[in-house]
Each structure stands twice: as structure tokens, then as C-alpha cells.
Design an enzyme around this catalytic site. Structure first.
Site, short mmCIF file in Angstrom:
data_model
loop_
_atom_site.label_atom_id
_atom_site.label_comp_id
_atom_site.label_asym_id
_atom_site.label_seq_id
_atom_site.Cartn_x
_atom_site.Cartn_y
_atom_site.Cartn_z
N ASP A 227 -13.92 7.07 -3.35
CA ASP A 227 -14.91 6.06 -3.72
C ASP A 227 -16.24 6.75 -3.96
OD1 ASP A 227 -15.73 3.09 -3.86
OD2 ASP A 227 -17.17 3.95 -2.44
N GLU A 327 -11.97 5.22 -9.21
CA GLU A 327 -12.32 4.03 -9.96
C GLU A 327 -12.70 4.37 -11.39
OE1 GLU A 327 -14.49 0.91 -7.18
OE2 GLU A 327 -15.34 2.92 -6.93
N CYS A 385 -9.63 -6.50 1.43
CA CYS A 385 -9.53 -6.02 2.80
C CYS A 385 -8.38 -5.03 2.92
CB CYS A 385 -9.34 -7.19 3.75
SG CYS A 385 -9.15 -6.69 5.48
N CYS A 388 -5.63 -6.68 5.81
CA CYS A 388 -4.74 -7.82 5.55
C CYS A 388 -4.53 -8.10 4.07
CB CYS A 388 -5.27 -9.07 6.24
SG CYS A 388 -6.84 -9.67 5.55
N CYS A 404 -14.05 -9.01 6.94
CA CYS A 404 -13.03 -9.86 6.33
C CYS A 404 -13.14 -11.27 6.87
CB CYS A 404 -11.64 -9.28 6.60
SG CYS A 404 -10.31 -10.22 5.80
N CYS A 407 -9.07 -11.86 8.64
CA CYS A 407 -8.62 -11.20 9.87
C CYS A 407 -9.78 -10.70 10.73
CB CYS A 407 -7.68 -10.04 9.55
SG CYS A 407 -8.45 -8.71 8.58
N ASP A 414 -17.55 1.54 1.91
CA ASP A 414 -17.04 2.63 1.08
C ASP A 414 -15.69 3.13 1.58
OD1 ASP A 414 -19.37 2.42 -0.39
OD2 ASP A 414 -20.41 3.96 0.77
#
Length: 485
Positions: A227, A327, A385, A388, A404, A407, A414
Site C-alpha cells: 500500500d 493498487e 475489513c 470479516c 469495522c 466486527c 494502511d
């Protein structure tokens, strides 16, 4: 004209050396770059005159067969017209190499072609405007494709057409060894001047496929996600959630702001090239020129620091890990809007050079037998997330910690994005490599055997491009595979 085909097992690579020209050679370099600018501007003015003339004749109702003959925009057509006119409009043309004029004409031909294709929709990306005239303050550059272009055996000089032997600041041994061993061949040379006033020679070479260094270790973690960001340049994580590396952004331009403010205020107090009272141009003072040279050196140093950090870290990543997922950022789109209140963020984005990470990894993974997985632009790596799989509807840049809603997990933003990218890399298997010779680097065209994932919509405040009408992202990821050594 047939396109140059890169032989199998070879790649195109550039070697860049800083030059130390004599005063005579410096004047010759300035003359060559000025000749390229003159040829570009003269032919651009001729193209505009012909276009305006034909438009005026159409408005008078003149038929197509009776219009002024159009002027070809291709490089051979522009070169043919230039050769007919050069003795009349540039009687001094023989003082410079023909490659100088060809450089300007080639830039014009590319600009006209991009503008034409952008208007008809044949060119992807942002729309391209009509070519503009080059000024004296434009970047000086000239490219040599024919004539004597070689690296001297003493490994401290390069020879260029009409310029002769020019000394280099650093040794050219890395390229000289390849040429001596028969694993490298020089194709062309581009001489350019940076903002600090230093000349550089970039030799485009055809070299035998690079391999990973024997002492370079391979990580036990085969797949990682990377990232990129403004605060931390690179955050590397594995699919199991382990954070492997966190490399802070060097921020060279930010560190140089204090010095730049002092220099720019000093330049504003001096006699510049423009008189705001008389609203006319004037001869700048020597102290203004000296201050501008210091400003250029400060920017050049920031560029060198940024490039050094990017090259060292991307090389290490490509050598150490077998599969790297990154990315696909629309860096220019992230800086295109926002107004004055977003000026600081735009400067930080430009200082980090986020798009360069993927660009460097694209060809370095081919060199070192690694695989690069490029996530789709709409892949929600930051909003999903990693525990989950839930997704946040919005996530602002100010939220550096991901919490999140499903959860209640709390994790660094990052690191969470890097984990999602690593898991995306695990879901892809890379097929056989496509045909070589596509583009400037051999080995493009790798295919993906599995069906590409359908990435969700990015949305939110950090989206750099508008979402589709259906609210979901575009399918597919781009996978590029390295060449086996």
C-alpha cells in the site's frame, strides 16, 4: 516502417550519466537544444497556418478539391517539408547535427498524433490539447539515433555526434562491461538539462535479460501486498495479517520548503525578467539569475532524493518477494480538483510520487523473475475489513485507523489495505507469458488464467474517479509476470 522488435531474452534499459562538458561543449549542447526548439516551433506555425487557411476557405464555400493542400503530420512528412524550407529560414542549420532538428520534429509529430487521436476517441486517458510553442525556458533536450554513439574504454567519457568526447561525472563501467561482454548494445542517446543546470546523457540500450543477484535473499513469504501513501510511502503486509515493512515517505520537497521560501523571496526583491509597473519584459539582473539557479538546484536535489528512495525500495521488493500486489492509482486525478484548500495535499501527493512505485515495479518484476498483480482502480482495499470482509460506505483521508462497523476490529488503515491487496494476489494464478516486444520493455502481455475478481466501488471522499452508474467497480485486474532467468 517496420517496428523494432526486441529479441527474445533481451530488454530495453536506459543508463543515465551526469555529464561534465567543457564551455565549448556546453555552448554546443545549448545550440543543439535550441535548434530542436526552432524546428518544432517553425513547423508548428506552418501547420497552424495551413489549418487556419483551409478553415477560412471552407467558410467561403470553396470545394474540397480546391482547398489549400494539407500538410502531413507524420514525422517523415514533417521532415521532408523541413528539408525543403531549412536553407531559407535557417541558413545556419549546418552548425548542428541533423538529429537536433529531428528531435523537435518528432516531438511535434507525437503531439499532433496524440491530439488527433484524443479528439476521435482513439486515445485513452485525459484529453490532449493542441501542441504549444516551446519557449526559451522549456526543458532543453536533444536525442541522437544515428552517428557515433559509444562509451569510451576509459569508462569516464561518452562520444556523441558533432559533440565529440564528453566527460562523465561517474564511471560508466556497468554499461561498458555489458558492451565488452557482448550482452549490451547502445540504441540511442538523449542529452537533457535538469533544473539545476546539469546535463545528463541517457543511453537507451538493448541488454540481455537481467537476473536477480545471487546474494539477494528470497523471503519466506511468497505473496505480499504493498500500500502506498503520503505519510508512509510503502506498507508491506502478508495475507495472514503480518506487517513486514513500513517505509516512511522521505518528503524531500517538504523538507526543502524553508530554503525555497528564502530563495524565492530573495528573487522577488531583485530585477526579474518582467517589469510589473511597465508591464513589459526586461533583461534580468545577474543576482536574479544566480538566485534562480539556486532554486533549481534545490528542486533538483529533492528530485534526486525521491528517485533514490523509490529505486532502492522497489528493487529490493522485486528481488525479495515472488508475488507483489499493488493498487492502480489515478494519481493525476487525485490532484485535479479541490481548489486552494487542497493545495497542501496536492503538494504532498506530488512529493510522494505514488504512481512511480507501480511503474518501477512493472519492469523490475520482469527483471528479477517476480510477478506483479495490479488491483483494479475500483478495488476497495482501504474500505474493506481484513478480518470479516465488511465494507465501509465512506472513509475520509483523515481517518488513519480503520474501525469495522461489523466486527469492531481496530487496525491501522494502511496495514489493512496492504493485507487486502496481499489476499487479492493470492487469488490469482499467472499463465504463460505473452509475446515479447510490446512497448518499450520486452515481455508484456501476460495473461490471467483465472477469472478476474469483480472489485467493489471505491466511492467516498478518497475516490479519484467517478463511480459507474450501477455503483459497482469495473471487473478485472492486470497481471504481469516476470521472465525466467
Amino acid at each position: 516502417m517496420a517496428r523494432f522488435e526486441i529479441p527474445s531474452g533481451w530488454v530495453v534499459q536506459a543508463y543515465r550519466f551526469a555529464l561534465d562538458p567543457t564551455p565549448t561543449q556546453h555552448r554546443a549542447l545549448v545550440s543543439h537544444s535550441g535548434a530542436a526548439r526552432f524546428a518544432h516551433n517553425h513547423m508548428l506555425a506552418l501547420v497552424k497556418a495551413v489549418m487556419d487557411q483551409r478553415a477560412a476557405e471552407r467558410s467561403y464555400g470553396i470545394g474540397v478539391d480546391e482547398l489549400t493542400p494539407s500538410l502531413g503530420w507524420s514525422l517523415p512528412a514533417l521532415r521532408k517539408t523541413w528539408n525543403i524550407r531549412k536553407r531559407a529560414i535557417a541558413p545556419w542549420w549546418g552548425e548542428n547535427s541533423k538529429e537536433a532538428y529531428n528531435t523537435g520534429l518528432d516531438a511535434l509529430a507525437r503531439g499532433l498524433d496524440n491530439w488527433s487521436k484524443s479528439r476521435t476517441g482513439e486515445r485513452a486517458g485525459t484529453s490532449m490539447g493542441f501542441p504549444r510553442f516551446k519557449t526559451v525556458r522549456s526543458r532543453r533536450s536533444v536525442r541522437f539515433t544515428t552517428g557515433i554513439i559509444r562509451v569510451e574504454p576509459d569508462r569516464h567519457h561518452v562520444t556523441l555526434p558533432r559533440l565529440g568526447r564528453i566527460r562523465t561525472h561517474e564511471s560508466t563501467r556497468k554499461l561498458a562491461r555489458r558492451i565488452t561482454a557482448g550482452t549490451g548494445r547502445v540504441l540511442s542517446a538523449t542529452v537533457s538539462q535538469d533544473s539545476a543546470g546539469r546535463w545528463h546523457c541517457s543511453l537507451q540500450t538493448l541488454v540481455h535479460a537481467k537476473t536477480r543477484r545471487a546474494h539477494a535473499p528470497r523471503s519466506l513469504v511468497p505473496v505480499v501486498g504493498v500500500d502506498v501513501g503520503v505519510k508512509d510511502l510503502l506498507v508491506v503486509a502478508a495475507a495472514d495479517g503480518t506487517e513486514l515493512e513500513r517505509i516512511p515517505a522521505p518528503k524531500p520537497l517538504t523538507r526543502a520548503q524553508a530554503r525555497l521560501r528564502v530563495l524565492q523571496r530573495a528573487a522577488a526583491r531583485r530585477h526579474g525578467p518582467y517589469d510589473p509597473v511597465a508591464r513589459s519584459r526586461r533583461q534580468p539582473s545577474k543576482r536574479w539569475r544566480a538566485t534562480q539557479a539556486k532554486i533549481g538546484k534545490t528542486h533538483a536535489r529533492a528530485t534526486n532524493v525521491r528517485r533514490d528512495v523509490l529505486h532502492k525500495n522497489t528493487t529490493r521488493l522485486a528481488e525479495q518477494y515472488r508475488v507483489i500486489a499493488v493498487e492502480t492509482l489515478n494519481a493525476s486525478g487525485m490532484r485535479s480538483a479541490g481548489g486552494a484548500h487542497k493545495r497542501g495535499l496536492n503538494r504532498a501527493l506530488g512529493d510522494a510520487a505514488l504512481a512511480q512505485v507501480r511503474t518501477m515495479l512493472t519492469y523490475k518484476t520482469r527483471w528479477y523473475d517476480s510477478t506483479l498483480v495490479e488491483a483494479d482502480r475500483y478495488f476497495p482495499s482501504s474500505k474493506t475489513c481484513s478480518a470479516c470482509g465488511g465494507r465501509k460506505p465512506t472513509l475520509t483521508l483523515a481517518e488513519r485507523t480503520y474501525q469495522c462497523d461489523h466486527c469492531d476490529v481496530v487496525i491501522d488503515r494502511d496495514r489493512n489495505a496492504a493485507i487486502n491487496l496481499a489476499r487479492l494476489g493470492e487469488t490469482h494464478t499467472v499463465g504463460e507469458q505473452g509475446p515479447a516486444g510490446s512497448g518499450s520493455v520486452a515481455g508484456r502481455g501476460a495473461i490471467c488464467e483465472t477469472e478476474p475478481v469483480r472489485a467493489g466501488a471505491a466511492g467516498g471522499c478518497e475516490a479519484s474517479t467517478p463511480r459507474g452508474p450501477s455503483g459497482v467497480g469495473q471487473p478485472g485486474t492486470v497481471v504481469s509476470q516476470g521472465t525466467a532467468a
